[in-house]
Design a protein around this motif. Sequence first.
Motif, PDB file in Angstrom:
ATOM      1  N   LEU A 497       0.801  -0.739  -0.050  1.00 27.03           N
ATOM      2  CA  LEU A 497       0.351   0.161   0.110  1.00 27.03           C
ATOM      3  C   LEU A 497       1.271   1.129   0.044  1.00 27.03           C
ATOM      4  O   LEU A 497       0.988   2.814  -0.728  1.00 27.03           O
ATOM      5  CB  LEU A 497      -1.331  -0.335   0.917  1.00 27.03           C
ATOM      6  N   THR A 597     -13.498   6.538  -1.938  1.00 26.48           N
ATOM      7  CA  THR A 597     -13.448   6.983  -3.009  1.00 26.48           C
ATOM      8  C   THR A 597     -11.504   6.282  -3.303  1.00 26.48           C
ATOM      9  O   THR A 597     -10.750   5.440  -3.864  1.00 26.48           O
ATOM     10  CB  THR A 597     -13.775   7.648  -4.398  1.00 26.48           C
ATOM     11  N   ASP A 598     -10.664   7.455  -2.219  1.00 26.73           N
ATOM     12  CA  ASP A 598      -9.011   7.063  -2.567  1.00 26.73           C
ATOM     13  C   ASP A 598      -8.753   5.702  -1.698  1.00 26.73           C
ATOM     14  O   ASP A 598      -9.131   5.482  -0.328  1.00 26.73           O
ATOM     15  CB  ASP A 598      -9.027   8.761  -1.338  1.00 26.73           C
ATOM     16  N   ALA A 599      -7.720   4.886  -2.846  1.00 29.17           N
ATOM     17  CA  ALA A 599      -8.186   3.561  -2.110  1.00 29.17           C
ATOM     18  C   ALA A 599      -6.598   3.770  -1.173  1.00 29.17           C
ATOM     19  O   ALA A 599      -7.144   2.973   0.293  1.00 29.17           O
ATOM     20  CB  ALA A 599      -6.913   2.951  -3.148  1.00 29.17           C
ATOM     21  N   ARG A 602      -8.353   5.571   2.454  1.00 37.30           N
ATOM     22  CA  ARG A 602      -9.526   4.235   3.259  1.00 37.30           C
ATOM     23  C   ARG A 602      -8.289   2.717   2.874  1.00 37.30           C
ATOM     24  O   ARG A 602      -8.588   2.500   4.560  1.00 37.30           O
ATOM     25  CB  ARG A 602     -10.095   3.467   1.653  1.00 37.30           C
ATOM     26  N   GLY A 603      -7.253   2.560   3.378  1.00 37.46           N
ATOM     27  CA  GLY A 603      -6.216   1.657   3.525  1.00 37.46           C
ATOM     28  C   GLY A 603      -6.055   2.663   4.548  1.00 37.46           C
ATOM     29  O   GLY A 603      -5.686   1.534   5.731  1.00 37.46           O
ATOM     30  N   LEU A 622     -14.451  -4.642   2.087  1.00 37.79           N
ATOM     31  CA  LEU A 622     -13.162  -4.743   1.155  1.00 37.79           C
ATOM     32  C   LEU A 622     -12.690  -6.120   0.823  1.00 37.79           C
ATOM     33  O   LEU A 622     -11.758  -6.502   0.816  1.00 37.79           O
ATOM     34  CB  LEU A 622     -12.285  -3.695   2.616  1.00 37.79           C
ATOM     35  N   ASP A 625     -13.490  -6.040  -2.725  1.00 40.66           N
ATOM     36  CA  ASP A 625     -13.165  -4.484  -2.982  1.00 40.66           C
ATOM     37  C   ASP A 625     -12.066  -4.755  -4.073  1.00 40.66           C
ATOM     38  O   ASP A 625     -11.051  -6.048  -4.230  1.00 40.66           O
ATOM     39  CB  ASP A 625     -12.513  -3.585  -1.875  1.00 40.66           C
ATOM     40  N   ASP A 627      -9.832  -2.977  -5.641  1.00 40.45           N
ATOM     41  CA  ASP A 627      -8.083  -2.837  -4.632  1.00 40.45           C
ATOM     42  C   ASP A 627      -7.414  -4.074  -3.895  1.00 40.45           C
ATOM     43  O   ASP A 627      -8.336  -4.321  -3.105  1.00 40.45           O
ATOM     44  CB  ASP A 627      -8.115  -1.589  -4.146  1.00 40.45           C
ATOM     45  N   LEU A 630      -6.698  -2.745  -0.340  1.00 39.08           N
ATOM     46  CA  LEU A 630      -7.620  -2.983   0.123  1.00 39.08           C
ATOM     47  C   LEU A 630      -8.015  -4.531   0.675  1.00 39.08           C
ATOM     48  O   LEU A 630      -8.525  -4.609   2.314  1.00 39.08           O
ATOM     49  CB  LEU A 630      -8.757  -2.067  -0.115  1.00 39.08           C
TER      50      LEU A 630
END
Length: 736
Positions: A497, A597-599, A602-603, A622, A625, A627, A630
């Motif tokens: 990440l 929306t920002d990965a 969110r991480g 998640l 998800d 991504d 995530l």
Amino acid sequence: MSSRPTGEAAALIQNEALPFFAPNPRTRTATGRAVDALCGYLGHDDALLRSAAARCLAAFREPAAAEPLAALLLDEDPDVRSDAMEALAGCPLPAQAETLRYSLEGDPVTEVKVAAIKALARLEDRGSLPLLRDLALDRCEETVAWEDEGGVWDDWLVVQTEAIAALGRLGESAVIPDLLAARQDEFAQDLDRPVFRALANLGKGGAETLLDFLRDPDAKVRARALEALAHCSPVALAALSDLLLRDPAPEVRRLSLETVAAYSAAATDLMLLDPDPDLRREAVLCFAAARPDVVRQVLRDPDEGVRAALLQLHCEGKLALSEPDLKENLLVWMTSGGPRLAEASLRCLARLAPDQAMQPLLTQAEEESRPLEVRLAALQALCAEQAPLGEDALERVGALLCNPVQQLRVAALLLLTAACDRGDLAAESLLLRAIDGSLGADPGSEQEETAEAEDAATPKDEEAAESDIAITPEGEIVSRREAAAAILRGKFPQTTLDSIQVERHPRSEGSPSPSQSRKARRRVAVEGPMEVAQDLQRQAVSLAGRSTSAALAAALETALASEDSGTRLAAFKALAERSRPVSSTALDQAASAIGETDAVLRGYAARILASSAAHRPLLEPLLKDRDPLLRAEALRALAPADLQMAEQALSDPAAAVRRAAVEVLLSAVGHEDLPRVMNRLADGGFADSLLLACKLSPGASDLLPDLLGQPESRRGRLLALMEAMAKNRLRAFGPA
């Protein structure tokens, strides 16, 4: 021409039937079992598996594999023969020298020839000298088979270069004339580097020959000869020490640094009398730690770099300086010397007299006429020595927080953070103001309009260029780009990440985010009060996560709701990396951010929620998800309570998710469950995950030979196991 060895070469290579080598059940060591299992596939019907097994055996370099590998030198597939010979080059047996020579002559494949030469050189086989000397000078078409029947000489050039290297490795000075003849290539091939490198391996005779080339009129030849001389053994150079020391070129005299003793007259001359200041500086770094008798003379050297080298040794704890007038000299040098001497002087002063260094160091940090490197080093020295800050010093450091130069602001923040962790409440107060954005801001300023006007009137190619010098949170001077990533991510990426964040946020902390308007981005070059305050806030938030202060931790949680996206992201990142518990307010903020929306954001929010057992169920969505990063974060948080979830994730196509699953499982399962995990990874054909398991668990490595020996395995499974075995072996023991 056939691609298979023919004639006498074929007759000398035994085991033409290519038997299937069955593993020996009596072999107890993991290495032995691995070699046996791999040798079992050298006779497989699938050429791809034969090649893979040979490549894997190349990583083991075990003599037990030499005979089975030699059997593949008659294989119909040239790739198999090439892989087998390359593997054999790492573990040849002396008795195989003649077989290797005939394969070199009879196999037309260039890769086979090159590997055969390497094998012969490894054996140091003197019986191969005539053939190698011939190949260094000629294609020997009457006795050697080649692939290019049309007369293309490219393949011989590769073989010729390897033959030259082998002659150097065999270490006989009698081959020097052959090497020099090879250099005079009639086809105008440039062979200086291989020839000179071979000469460097031939002891005193080779070194003397290289010294002669230092008088060549061609500058390129001289440079390459000097480069090769640096690879000569110390014994060979020591035999020529007098010649080296008398040479007019400082680059040649520099070679003697490894050959003279610290207490010798030659070392003294190099430190004190050599006409080249750079060489004197290097000599000081090499010898002065063992020569306190030359300290006073070195401190009088007219070159600042030489004096700085001596001060550097003191700062590194390698040399104790006790000159009576040293402190006075340091004060002069740090204010009037060039960057190198000034930096060394202020660091030395902070170490010698920390009680007297505060004021002069702060003065250097404030002095705008001094080089930026010196100003940064002054703050670094104060931070490194952890000198106590008084009221006056705090006021002056606080002023540096509003400095237009970002690197100075970061260095000042580092100094205040260190003071705050020592219990300095005044330093803590300054940091709190930086975090809330009030420090350095001027609400009534017309800077934004002025900046916009100036930007519109300034051609792009005349905008002020930013310095490439920066300082990390650990206090290291690096490039601006590296420091920006370090402040936001930490010193190094801790997870995938973080690595993605570097790609998505390659800007410095002072740069605007993509969400900001184009007009705002164009105003970056104008650092008015608002820009300084915003950047300072982001930097302070990033550093707050490293502090032990409860007040800074509370301010950090408040910054989670910041309207500035950069400050908010830095707050989430800093809080996610703290090992201490977070408040319910922070958990609520993270729960809200998990749906954005920002990965990257969110991480970090997922990591914060993972610290609370009550909030972990929020991470379940998640697991599906899009991504993979995530999904991996969610898996790390949830799978420890449900190992079946982790086992299912072992088949995930994303490496990041499989990595998380492997980490969770290997930290939870017992030795009896490890084979099941490894089997699952092997079935998926995931060599990278198998290798990770080997890194995390020694027992995993021991299972690979047994998994490889299972009958009726799919090709993908076998290839993954072999690749993992080879890389794990190289990781543990390094290349040949």
